[in-house]
Design a protein around this motif. Structure first.
Motif, PDB file in Angstrom:
ATOM      1  N   ALA A   1      -5.171   6.619  10.344  1.00 35.02           N
ATOM      2  CA  ALA A   1      -4.815   5.345  10.985  1.00 35.02           C
ATOM      3  C   ALA A   1      -4.024   4.466  10.019  1.00 35.02           C
ATOM      4  O   ALA A   1      -3.042   3.824  10.414  1.00 35.02           O
ATOM      5  CB  ALA A   1      -6.067   4.631  11.477  1.00 35.02           C
ATOM      6  N   PHE A   2      -4.422   4.454   8.753  1.00 35.68           N
ATOM      7  CA  PHE A   2      -3.680   3.665   7.765  1.00 35.68           C
ATOM      8  C   PHE A   2      -2.325   4.306   7.453  1.00 35.68           C
ATOM      9  O   PHE A   2      -1.343   3.592   7.227  1.00 35.68           O
ATOM     10  CB  PHE A   2      -4.507   3.467   6.490  1.00 35.68           C
ATOM     11  N   ALA A   3      -2.250   5.628   7.458  1.00 31.53           N
ATOM     12  CA  ALA A   3      -0.966   6.303   7.264  1.00 31.53           C
ATOM     13  C   ALA A   3       0.002   5.907   8.380  1.00 31.53           C
ATOM     14  O   ALA A   3       1.196   5.679   8.125  1.00 31.53           O
ATOM     15  CB  ALA A   3      -1.161   7.815   7.231  1.00 31.53           C
ATOM     16  N   ASP A   4      -0.505   5.793   9.601  1.00 30.25           N
ATOM     17  CA  ASP A   4       0.333   5.367  10.730  1.00 30.25           C
ATOM     18  C   ASP A   4       0.849   3.944  10.528  1.00 30.25           C
ATOM     19  O   ASP A   4       2.009   3.649  10.836  1.00 30.25           O
ATOM     20  CB  ASP A   4      -0.445   5.460  12.036  1.00 30.25           C
ATOM     21  N   VAL A   5       0.009   3.072   9.993  1.00 28.81           N
ATOM     22  CA  VAL A   5       0.437   1.691   9.715  1.00 28.81           C
ATOM     23  C   VAL A   5       1.557   1.692   8.682  1.00 28.81           C
ATOM     24  O   VAL A   5       2.541   0.944   8.807  1.00 28.81           O
ATOM     25  CB  VAL A   5      -0.750   0.819   9.243  1.00 28.81           C
ATOM     26  N   LEU A   6       1.421   2.511   7.650  1.00 28.87           N
ATOM     27  CA  LEU A   6       2.466   2.573   6.614  1.00 28.87           C
ATOM     28  C   LEU A   6       3.816   2.976   7.190  1.00 28.87           C
ATOM     29  O   LEU A   6       4.857   2.571   6.666  1.00 28.87           O
ATOM     30  CB  LEU A   6       2.074   3.562   5.514  1.00 28.87           C
ATOM     31  N   GLN A   7       3.813   3.761   8.255  1.00 30.80           N
ATOM     32  CA  GLN A   7       5.061   4.239   8.865  1.00 30.80           C
ATOM     33  C   GLN A   7       5.652   3.261   9.873  1.00 30.80           C
ATOM     34  O   GLN A   7       6.805   3.420  10.275  1.00 30.80           O
ATOM     35  CB  GLN A   7       4.817   5.593   9.542  1.00 30.80           C
TER      36      GLN A   7
ATOM     37  N   ALA B   1       0.840  -1.189   0.000  1.00 33.94           N
ATOM     38  CA  ALA B   1       0.000   0.000   0.000  1.00 33.94           C
ATOM     39  C   ALA B   1       0.879   1.246   0.000  1.00 33.94           C
ATOM     40  O   ALA B   1       2.009   1.223   0.491  1.00 33.94           O
ATOM     41  CB  ALA B   1      -0.908   0.003   1.223  1.00 33.94           C
ATOM     42  N   THR B   2       0.327   2.328  -0.544  1.00 34.02           N
ATOM     43  CA  THR B   2       0.997   3.619  -0.546  1.00 34.02           C
ATOM     44  C   THR B   2       0.017   4.661  -0.011  1.00 34.02           C
ATOM     45  O   THR B   2      -1.162   4.372   0.197  1.00 34.02           O
ATOM     46  CB  THR B   2       1.444   4.036  -1.957  1.00 34.02           C
ATOM     47  N   SER B   3       0.496   5.870   0.136  1.00 35.58           N
ATOM     48  CA  SER B   3      -0.384   6.935   0.619  1.00 35.58           C
ATOM     49  C   SER B   3      -1.542   7.188  -0.342  1.00 35.58           C
ATOM     50  O   SER B   3      -2.588   7.669   0.083  1.00 35.58           O
ATOM     51  CB  SER B   3       0.424   8.215   0.869  1.00 35.58           C
ATOM     52  N   ALA B   4      -1.396   6.844  -1.605  1.00 39.17           N
ATOM     53  CA  ALA B   4      -2.494   7.010  -2.563  1.00 39.17           C
ATOM     54  C   ALA B   4      -3.666   6.069  -2.268  1.00 39.17           C
ATOM     55  O   ALA B   4      -4.780   6.302  -2.746  1.00 39.17           O
ATOM     56  CB  ALA B   4      -1.982   6.775  -3.986  1.00 39.17           C
ATOM     57  N   ASP B   5      -3.442   5.038  -1.466  1.00 39.42           N
ATOM     58  CA  ASP B   5      -4.477   4.057  -1.143  1.00 39.42           C
ATOM     59  C   ASP B   5      -5.273   4.388   0.115  1.00 39.42           C
ATOM     60  O   ASP B   5      -6.247   3.693   0.436  1.00 39.42           O
ATOM     61  CB  ASP B   5      -3.842   2.669  -0.939  1.00 39.42           C
ATOM     62  N   LEU B   6      -4.883   5.402   0.862  1.00 36.35           N
ATOM     63  CA  LEU B   6      -5.431   5.624   2.198  1.00 36.35           C
ATOM     64  C   LEU B   6      -6.950   5.796   2.224  1.00 36.35           C
ATOM     65  O   LEU B   6      -7.629   5.187   3.057  1.00 36.35           O
ATOM     66  CB  LEU B   6      -4.757   6.820   2.863  1.00 36.35           C
ATOM     67  N   ASP B   7      -7.500   6.611   1.354  1.00 33.78           N
ATOM     68  CA  ASP B   7      -8.952   6.834   1.351  1.00 33.78           C
ATOM     69  C   ASP B   7      -9.707   5.553   1.004  1.00 33.78           C
ATOM     70  O   ASP B   7     -10.716   5.219   1.640  1.00 33.78           O
ATOM     71  CB  ASP B   7      -9.338   7.960   0.393  1.00 33.78           C
ATOM     72  N   ALA B   8      -9.231   4.833  -0.012  1.00 37.63           N
ATOM     73  CA  ALA B   8      -9.902   3.595  -0.408  1.00 37.63           C
ATOM     74  C   ALA B   8      -9.803   2.537   0.693  1.00 37.63           C
ATOM     75  O   ALA B   8     -10.765   1.793   0.929  1.00 37.63           O
ATOM     76  CB  ALA B   8      -9.313   3.063  -1.715  1.00 37.63           C
ATOM     77  N   LEU B   9      -8.667   2.470   1.383  1.00 39.05           N
ATOM     78  CA  LEU B   9      -8.530   1.531   2.506  1.00 39.05           C
ATOM     79  C   LEU B   9      -9.539   1.846   3.597  1.00 39.05           C
ATOM     80  O   LEU B   9     -10.179   0.941   4.147  1.00 39.05           O
ATOM     81  CB  LEU B   9      -7.109   1.574   3.073  1.00 39.05           C
TER      82      LEU B   9
END
Length: 176
Positions: free
Chosen positions: A47-53, A6-14
């Protein structure tokens, strides 16, 4: 279908897919305020952005030209829910209802198995709502076994879950 990190471009869809699947599973008779609060906090784009980090987490998406079909969140350093359950958890494996039965879940579970092996771990676990018979059947058909029960507590409520594990050693069942 494409599987990728996943990338930051996926955050809304996730976030949108997660809320859809969670409510479809747990809010069968309507959406109580407690459920709304839970999904809006837990499945926000931030929350998903935090997971990516997080270095110990992996987020794998399955996309088509039409958009997000499903995803997998893996915690490579999870706290075991019971002795022997392992320290790698499939935190979430969600597939949109309209895309179930098309191999999305199988591909995501295979990706999880590869990542767990690459991490040098022999086993992983997940928890699944005990009322989600379709998901339980899916996991059992792919070699996971029920090893106990766990209570998923949220917003003053709880949901009974099963603990399921999969042994990835050479002697364990194979994903299929």
């Amino acid at each position: 279908m494409e599987l990728r990190d996943a990338t930051s471009a996926d955050l809304d869809a996730l976030a949108a897919l997660s809320i859809e699947v969670w409510l479809d599973t747990y809010a069968l008779d309507g959406i109580p305020d407690s459920h709304a609060r839970h999904v809006l906090r837990t499945y926000s784009p931030q929350a998903f952005a935090d997971v990516l980090q997080a270095p110990d987490k992996r987020l794998i998406v399955c996309r088509s030209d039409s958009g997000l079909l499903g995803y997998l969140q893996l915690d490579l350093e999870a706290k075991p829910v019971q002795p022997g359950s392992g320290t790698v958890e499939i935190v979430t494996l969600y597939v949109r209802r309209n895309h179930q039965g098309l191999g999305v879940g199988c591909k995501l579970l295979e990706a999880a198995s590869r990542l767990v092996r690459q991490a040098g771990q022999p086993k992983f676990f997940l928890t699944v709502y005990e009322g989600n018979e379709k998901a339980i059947g899916f996991y059992k058909a792919r070699g996971l076994i029920e090893e106990g029960r766990w209570s998923f507590d949220f917003e003053g409520g709880s949901a009974p879950n099963l603990i399921m594990t999969r042994d990835l050693s050479d002697a364990g069942p194979k994903t299929g």
